[in-house]
Design a protein around this motif. Structure first.
Motif, PDB file in Angstrom:
ATOM      1  N   LEU A  18      19.881 -41.468  11.796  1.00 55.94           N
ATOM      2  CA  LEU A  18      21.192 -41.925  11.507  1.00 55.94           C
ATOM      3  C   LEU A  18      21.984 -41.543  10.225  1.00 55.94           C
ATOM      4  O   LEU A  18      23.003 -41.519  10.332  1.00 55.94           O
ATOM      5  CB  LEU A  18      21.208 -43.811  11.377  1.00 55.94           C
ATOM      6  CG  LEU A  18      21.023 -44.370  12.846  1.00 55.94           C
ATOM      7  CD1 LEU A  18      20.519 -45.665  12.907  1.00 55.94           C
ATOM      8  CD2 LEU A  18      22.441 -44.282  13.563  1.00 55.94           C
ATOM      9  N   ARG A  19      21.021 -41.366   9.257  1.00 51.60           N
ATOM     10  CA  ARG A  19      21.628 -40.799   7.971  1.00 51.60           C
ATOM     11  C   ARG A  19      22.236 -39.488   8.145  1.00 51.60           C
ATOM     12  O   ARG A  19      23.289 -38.991   7.492  1.00 51.60           O
ATOM     13  CB  ARG A  19      20.317 -40.422   7.078  1.00 51.60           C
ATOM     14  CG  ARG A  19      20.608 -40.693   5.563  1.00 51.60           C
ATOM     15  CD  ARG A  19      19.293 -40.370   4.844  1.00 51.60           C
ATOM     16  NE  ARG A  19      18.671 -39.292   5.229  1.00 51.60           N
ATOM     17  CZ  ARG A  19      17.494 -38.820   4.792  1.00 51.60           C
ATOM     18  NH1 ARG A  19      16.836 -39.768   4.121  1.00 51.60           N
ATOM     19  NH2 ARG A  19      16.956 -37.720   5.128  1.00 51.60           N
ATOM     20  N   GLU A  20      21.794 -38.690   9.234  1.00 51.26           N
ATOM     21  CA  GLU A  20      22.513 -37.402   9.677  1.00 51.26           C
ATOM     22  C   GLU A  20      23.726 -37.516  10.308  1.00 51.26           C
ATOM     23  O   GLU A  20      24.464 -36.774  10.483  1.00 51.26           O
ATOM     24  CB  GLU A  20      21.667 -36.603  10.415  1.00 51.26           C
ATOM     25  CG  GLU A  20      20.379 -35.956   9.549  1.00 51.26           C
ATOM     26  CD  GLU A  20      19.300 -35.618  10.306  1.00 51.26           C
ATOM     27  OE1 GLU A  20      19.403 -35.346  11.401  1.00 51.26           O
ATOM     28  OE2 GLU A  20      18.118 -35.541   9.687  1.00 51.26           O
ATOM     29  N   MET A  21      23.970 -38.882  10.990  1.00 52.05           N
ATOM     30  CA  MET A  21      25.345 -39.153  11.781  1.00 52.05           C
ATOM     31  C   MET A  21      26.299 -39.945  10.765  1.00 52.05           C
ATOM     32  O   MET A  21      27.400 -39.614  11.276  1.00 52.05           O
ATOM     33  CB  MET A  21      24.602 -39.926  13.044  1.00 52.05           C
ATOM     34  CG  MET A  21      23.557 -39.150  13.651  1.00 52.05           C
ATOM     35  SD  MET A  21      22.855 -40.232  14.794  1.00 52.05           S
ATOM     36  CE  MET A  21      23.704 -40.653  15.984  1.00 52.05           C
ATOM     37  N   VAL A  22      25.915 -40.627  10.174  1.00 52.98           N
ATOM     38  CA  VAL A  22      26.879 -41.309   9.204  1.00 52.98           C
ATOM     39  C   VAL A  22      26.458 -41.560   7.744  1.00 52.98           C
ATOM     40  O   VAL A  22      25.220 -41.176   7.542  1.00 52.98           O
ATOM     41  CB  VAL A  22      27.060 -42.811   9.847  1.00 52.98           C
ATOM     42  CG1 VAL A  22      27.974 -42.747  11.224  1.00 52.98           C
ATOM     43  CG2 VAL A  22      25.796 -43.624   9.953  1.00 52.98           C
ATOM     44  N   ASP A  23      27.524 -41.916   6.768  1.00 55.05           N
ATOM     45  CA  ASP A  23      27.157 -42.023   5.725  1.00 55.05           C
ATOM     46  C   ASP A  23      26.264 -43.492   5.393  1.00 55.05           C
ATOM     47  O   ASP A  23      26.909 -44.581   5.015  1.00 55.05           O
ATOM     48  CB  ASP A  23      28.431 -42.148   4.849  1.00 55.05           C
ATOM     49  CG  ASP A  23      28.394 -42.246   3.214  1.00 55.05           C
ATOM     50  OD1 ASP A  23      27.311 -42.110   3.108  1.00 55.05           O
ATOM     51  OD2 ASP A  23      29.252 -42.663   2.563  1.00 55.05           O
TER      52      ASP A  23
END
Ligand code: ACO
Length: 327
Positions: A18-23
């Motif tokens: 998820l860290r790669e998808m949103v801040d």
């Protein structure tokens, strides 16, 4: 309850993904929600296919034959297209009785508690002896993976159980609640220009509502007339072995437990220790969360026959509910 079953998809979505998808960060998600990973359905999987497997497992676990099921109730929010109902698809896929009556209950994440209560009423009225209840949702289909306020919370899955009329104590009662005036706090809305609708939520307000609603529903299911004094309520609460709360946020669950301890003047930890928490691995999979946690708890020996359990949930609508059950 004579049998339970559950299903979660194979694909795991971790906080790191998820860290790669949103801040966001693993630290933020774990601290604020207790979630480390969630399961995400593949393109072919739906609330129907997941619900079907969960029910198949519950039937196997109960030792009954498919033909014995007289009524099917499914709590779900993610049937696509909305007609025919998920319950109809599942009945057909599993080859249940040709003339089987079935229906879906749509009450946000409280759908399982409401569906369970519908089944309870038909059994208590003597209309059906054997009823199947499923909670199944594919929230990933309505989650906006560009919205960090919501996408870190949700996952997919299904849970099912078989209820059978019996002379011994089983479902004691349910309490159903609602707050339609706050319906706009948790809605599906179309993202500009696209045909898809996604979950939009006022997280803080839902959080406050959820904590209060869970405590209120636990009290009401133990004391439906609302006449018990604090001491009587405490005695009723002490008889409860475990609580299976809707797995939306570990902080909401623990916050509700603290509130129960404070209102009933219980020693610290007494309500917290009763809470069954599975959110770390599965996130919030809506109608699946309670029957999934129940199935896991029974299979791992966390719950045993004879235990007195409260299922308590809340969700879009807004709705909230609790069921008091001797397992
Ligand atoms: N990563 C990093 N920061 C984030 C994230 C994220 N994923 N999400 C929000 N933030 C930020 C916010 O933007 C905000 O920043 P700001 O202070 O600069 O404005 C800050 O973190 C704090 O935000 P809050 O919303 O106040 O955080 P809160 O502690 O309330 O946690 C949460 C948010 C987890 C959504 C919480 O409010 C919650 O769990 N609410 C209930 C949600 C729920 O249970 N919904 C499901 C209902 S069931 C159903 O029917 C589907």
């Amino acid at each position: 309850i004579i049998g339970t079953g559950s299903y979660v998809p194979e694909r795991i979505l971790t906080n790191r993904h998820l860290r790669e998808m949103v801040d966001t960060s693993d630290k933020w998600i774990v601290e604020r929600t207790g979630i480390r990973e969630r399961r995400i359905a593949s393109g072919e999987e739906t609330n129907v296919t997941m619900g079907r497997i969960a029910l198949e497992r519950a039937i196997e676990n109960s030792g009954i034959r498919c033909e014995e099921i007289e009524f099917l109730v499914v709590g779900t929010n993610t049937t696509e297209p909305v007609w025919p109902s998920a319950s109809g698809h599942i009945a057909n896929l599993l080859g249940l009785r040709k003339d089987l009556p079935f229906l879906d209950v749509q009450a946000g994440c409280t759908g399982f508690n409401f569906a369970f209560s519908v089944a309870e009423m038909f059994i208590k009225a003597g209309q059906y002896r054997t009823v199947a209840v499923i909670g199944t949702d594919k929230l990933s289909a309505i989650t906006d993976y560009q919205d960090r306020n919501t996408c870190v919370l949700f996952g997919d899955g299904a849970g099912a159980l078989i209820l059978k009329q019996s002379m011994s104590e089983g479902i004691i009662r349910s309490h159903l609640g609602g707050n339609a005036r706050s319906r706009n706090l948790l809605i599906l809305s179309k993202k500009d220009g696209t045909g898809n609708a996604y979950i939009r939520m006022e997280g803080r307000k839902v959080y406050t509502f959820a904590k209060k609603a869970m405590v209120e529903s636990c009290f009401r299911v133990l004391d439906p007339s609302g006449t018990a004094d604090k001491k009587e309520l405490r005695t009723l609460f002490e008889q409860v072995t475990k609580i299976i709360p809707h797995q939306a946020n570990a902080r909401i669950i623990m916050g509700a437990a603290e509130e129960l301890e404070s209102r009933l003047e219980l020693p610290a930890g007494e309500a917290k220790n009763k809470m069954i928490v599975t959110i770390e691995q599965y996130g919030n999979n809506s109608c699946a969360s309670i029957p999934l946690a129940l199935d896991i708890s029974l299979r791992t020996g966390k719950l045993r026959k004879g235990d007195l359990v409260i299922f308590v949930g809340f969700g879009a609508g807004l709705t909230y509910a609790a069921n008091l059950v001797r397992i």
